[in-house]
Design an enzyme around this catalytic site. Structure first.
Site, PDB file in Angstrom:
ATOM      1  N   GLU A 210       0.828  -1.215   0.000  1.00  0.00           N
ATOM      2  CA  GLU A 210       0.000   0.000   0.000  1.00  0.00           C
ATOM      3  C   GLU A 210       0.861   1.264   0.000  1.00  0.00           C
ATOM      4  O   GLU A 210       0.529   2.252  -0.647  1.00  0.00           O
ATOM      5  CB  GLU A 210      -0.964   0.008   1.194  1.00  0.00           C
ATOM      6  CG  GLU A 210      -2.126  -0.968   1.048  1.00  0.00           C
ATOM      7  CD  GLU A 210      -3.021  -0.658  -0.152  1.00  0.00           C
ATOM      8  OE1 GLU A 210      -3.073   0.498  -0.586  1.00  0.00           O
ATOM      9  OE2 GLU A 210      -3.656  -1.593  -0.671  1.00  0.00           O
TER      10      GLU A 210
ATOM     11  N   TYR B  46      -6.535   6.707   3.933  1.00  0.00           N
ATOM     12  CA  TYR B  46      -6.815   5.638   2.970  1.00  0.00           C
ATOM     13  C   TYR B  46      -5.996   4.390   3.287  1.00  0.00           C
ATOM     14  O   TYR B  46      -6.523   3.270   3.327  1.00  0.00           O
ATOM     15  CB  TYR B  46      -6.518   6.097   1.535  1.00  0.00           C
ATOM     16  CG  TYR B  46      -6.440   4.909   0.615  1.00  0.00           C
ATOM     17  CD1 TYR B  46      -7.605   4.257   0.226  1.00  0.00           C
ATOM     18  CD2 TYR B  46      -5.213   4.385   0.215  1.00  0.00           C
ATOM     19  CE1 TYR B  46      -7.554   3.120  -0.558  1.00  0.00           C
ATOM     20  CE2 TYR B  46      -5.153   3.248  -0.572  1.00  0.00           C
ATOM     21  CZ  TYR B  46      -6.315   2.621  -0.954  1.00  0.00           C
ATOM     22  OH  TYR B  46      -6.266   1.491  -1.714  1.00  0.00           O
TER      23      TYR B  46
ATOM     24  N   ASP C 258      -9.659   5.844  -2.256  1.00  0.00           N
ATOM     25  CA  ASP C 258      -8.558   6.462  -3.002  1.00  0.00           C
ATOM     26  C   ASP C 258      -9.131   7.028  -4.306  1.00  0.00           C
ATOM     27  O   ASP C 258     -10.352   7.077  -4.487  1.00  0.00           O
ATOM     28  CB  ASP C 258      -7.436   5.446  -3.257  1.00  0.00           C
ATOM     29  CG  ASP C 258      -7.856   4.364  -4.237  1.00  0.00           C
ATOM     30  OD1 ASP C 258      -9.061   4.279  -4.563  1.00  0.00           O
ATOM     31  OD2 ASP C 258      -6.986   3.607  -4.692  1.00  0.00           O
TER      32      ASP C 258
ATOM     33  N   CYS D 108     -14.096   0.485 -14.494  1.00  0.00           N
ATOM     34  CA  CYS D 108     -14.584   1.863 -14.347  1.00  0.00           C
ATOM     35  C   CYS D 108     -13.396   2.815 -14.482  1.00  0.00           C
ATOM     36  O   CYS D 108     -13.029   3.536 -13.565  1.00  0.00           O
ATOM     37  CB  CYS D 108     -15.276   2.026 -12.993  1.00  0.00           C
ATOM     38  SG  CYS D 108     -16.271   3.521 -12.904  1.00  0.00           S
TER      39      CYS D 108
ATOM     40  N   CYS E 230     -18.904   0.224 -19.229  1.00  0.00           N
ATOM     41  CA  CYS E 230     -20.184   0.021 -18.541  1.00  0.00           C
ATOM     42  C   CYS E 230     -20.895  -1.245 -19.016  1.00  0.00           C
ATOM     43  O   CYS E 230     -21.606  -1.888 -18.244  1.00  0.00           O
ATOM     44  CB  CYS E 230     -21.083   1.233 -18.734  1.00  0.00           C
ATOM     45  SG  CYS E 230     -20.346   2.760 -18.104  1.00  0.00           S
TER      46      CYS E 230
ATOM     47  N   CYS F 262     -19.820  -4.058 -16.875  1.00  0.00           N
ATOM     48  CA  CYS F 262     -19.636  -3.740 -15.455  1.00  0.00           C
ATOM     49  C   CYS F 262     -20.647  -4.495 -14.588  1.00  0.00           C
ATOM     50  O   CYS F 262     -21.846  -4.486 -14.873  1.00  0.00           O
ATOM     51  CB  CYS F 262     -19.800  -2.237 -15.240  1.00  0.00           C
ATOM     52  SG  CYS F 262     -19.647  -1.783 -13.501  1.00  0.00           S
TER      53      CYS F 262
ATOM     54  N   CYS G  93     -26.030   1.748 -11.391  1.00  0.00           N
ATOM     55  CA  CYS G  93     -25.161   2.913 -11.582  1.00  0.00           C
ATOM     56  C   CYS G  93     -25.951   4.081 -12.170  1.00  0.00           C
ATOM     57  O   CYS G  93     -26.434   4.022 -13.295  1.00  0.00           O
ATOM     58  CB  CYS G  93     -24.004   2.547 -12.502  1.00  0.00           C
ATOM     59  SG  CYS G  93     -22.905   3.940 -12.773  1.00  0.00           S
TER      60      CYS G  93
END
Ligand code: SF4
Length: 357
Positions: A51, A133, A151, A203, A210, A213, A219
């Site tokens: 991370e 985060y 994030d 995304c 889309c 997705c 959405c």
């Protein structure tokens, strides 16, 4: 799509299961991860290290560094015991060097406390270099705690799912609240990683996919045909342009390297001497010693977070040996320059000089 309270609750309740189902079939295999739904807990050291490395850096760039770090320092105690210069040199090229210094400080804090990372977001947040985060991501991925890790990827996905059109950064509280409303209690680590994967592969910023997705039916941006325009970002101030000079001082197959000051930009890293350029000022162009200087035909351009630097390179050869002591530096053999751990900016200056030989 209507938005009665019941509809909203139904919709929020569907998102996590849909996302996790997709993740089970499509999760990226990454060296710091365990498999989706795995009963094997992720190693907090590896999660934390990944991370920190991934902050402002791509997965592809991080992978070889992660492999190298975990081979050399397989646990937090080993990293804590490593000399600063070794860690900074191993980090060279990954950029944002404050992260490397915080990495060392954090490893030592954890090692001194017995070698176990805190398991709560608050405990993690208190560690050097661990922001909101990163703390949430580690709490979720390494310790399975429900945590809202937001994030830039997650900001994008959530602002689209909820069609939040207020420009960033003003929209952050709304995005955070919306992210909280869809975060699952179960499989917290998988949920956080699934959001990251969805943001990086489906995304995406420019052309969200889309049609394939897993969250399409829920959405709002997709339904309104505005997905690619979100999130709206406030206009950025232009990055200041700075100029400066690096000094190439050579003798007998060696180049003079100095260690940068312990605070500020690229702190503690090996570097070529320079003329004092910084985020808020140009370099003064004054060489550190009197000598016959020649300017290299090529320059180095480097983009830092807060400014861009156009750096000239002035070179002198056959320099006297005493300069290392006078400038507080060391003569570094040119045939081992790759081992010096120079930040990218100075590594590129080395390339310029190699090309002018
Ligand atoms: S449907 Fe499109 S905009 Fe909405 S989350 Fe999926 S990829 Fe993103």
């Amino acid at each position: 799509m209507t938005s009665s309270p019941q509809n909203n609750a139904d919709r929020a309740a569907r998102i996590a299961p849909d996302l996790l189902r997709w993740y089970d079939a499509n999760a990226r295999t990454l060296p710091w991860r365990t498999a989706p739904g795995s009963n094997v807990p992720a190693d907090p050291y590896r999660v934390w290290l990944s991370e920190i490395m991934l902050q402002q850096t791509t997965v592809a760039a991080v992978k070889p560094y992660f492999k190298d770090f975990t081979a050399r320092w397989p646990n937090v105690a080993a990293l804590a015991a490593a000399p600063d210069q070794d860690v900074l040199a191993a980090w060279a090229g990954l950029g944002y060097y404050a992260r490397a210094r915080n990495l060392i400080a954090c490893a030592r804090t954890v090692a001194e406390a017995g070698g176990r990372f805190p398991e709560t977001e608050d405990g993690l947040r208190a560690l050097p270099g661990v922001g909101a985060y990163t703390a949430a991501a580690i709490a979720a991925i390494a310790f399975g705690q429900r945590a809202v890790a937001v994030d830039a990827n997650v900001e994008r996905v959530v602002s689209r799912l909820f069609a939040i059109a207020t420009p960033l950064p003003a929209s952050r509280p709304a995005i955070r609240a919306a992210a909280g409303s869809i975060t699952s209690d179960a499989r917290a680590g998988d949920f956080a990683q699934a959001m990251m994967d969805l943001g990086s592969s489906i995304c995406t910023s420019r052309e969200p996919k889309c049609l394939v997705c897993p969250l399409r039916r829920d959405c709002r941006a997709q339904a309104q045909g505005i997905a690619a325009s979100l999130p709206v970002k406030a206009a950025k101030k232009p990055r200041p342009e700075r100029t400066g000079t690096a000094f190439w001082i050579e003798r007998d197959g060696h180049v003079l390297l100095v260690k940068r000051a312990g605070r500020g930009m690229l702190a503690g890293m090996r570097a070529l001497p320079d003329d004092g350029w910084a985020a808020r000022r140009d370099g003064d162009g004054v060489p550190p010693v009197g000598a016959e200087w020649h300017e290299a035909a090529a320059q180095v351009r480097h983009v830092f977070t807060h400014f861009s630097l156009q750096m000239r390179i002035a070179a002198t050869r056959d320099a006297p040996a005493r300069l290392a002591e006078e400038l507080g530096g060391e003569w570094w053999p040119l045939d081992r320059i790759a081992d010096a751990g120079l930040p990218t900016l100075f590594a590129n200056a080395v390339k310029v000089m190699a090309a002018t030989e």
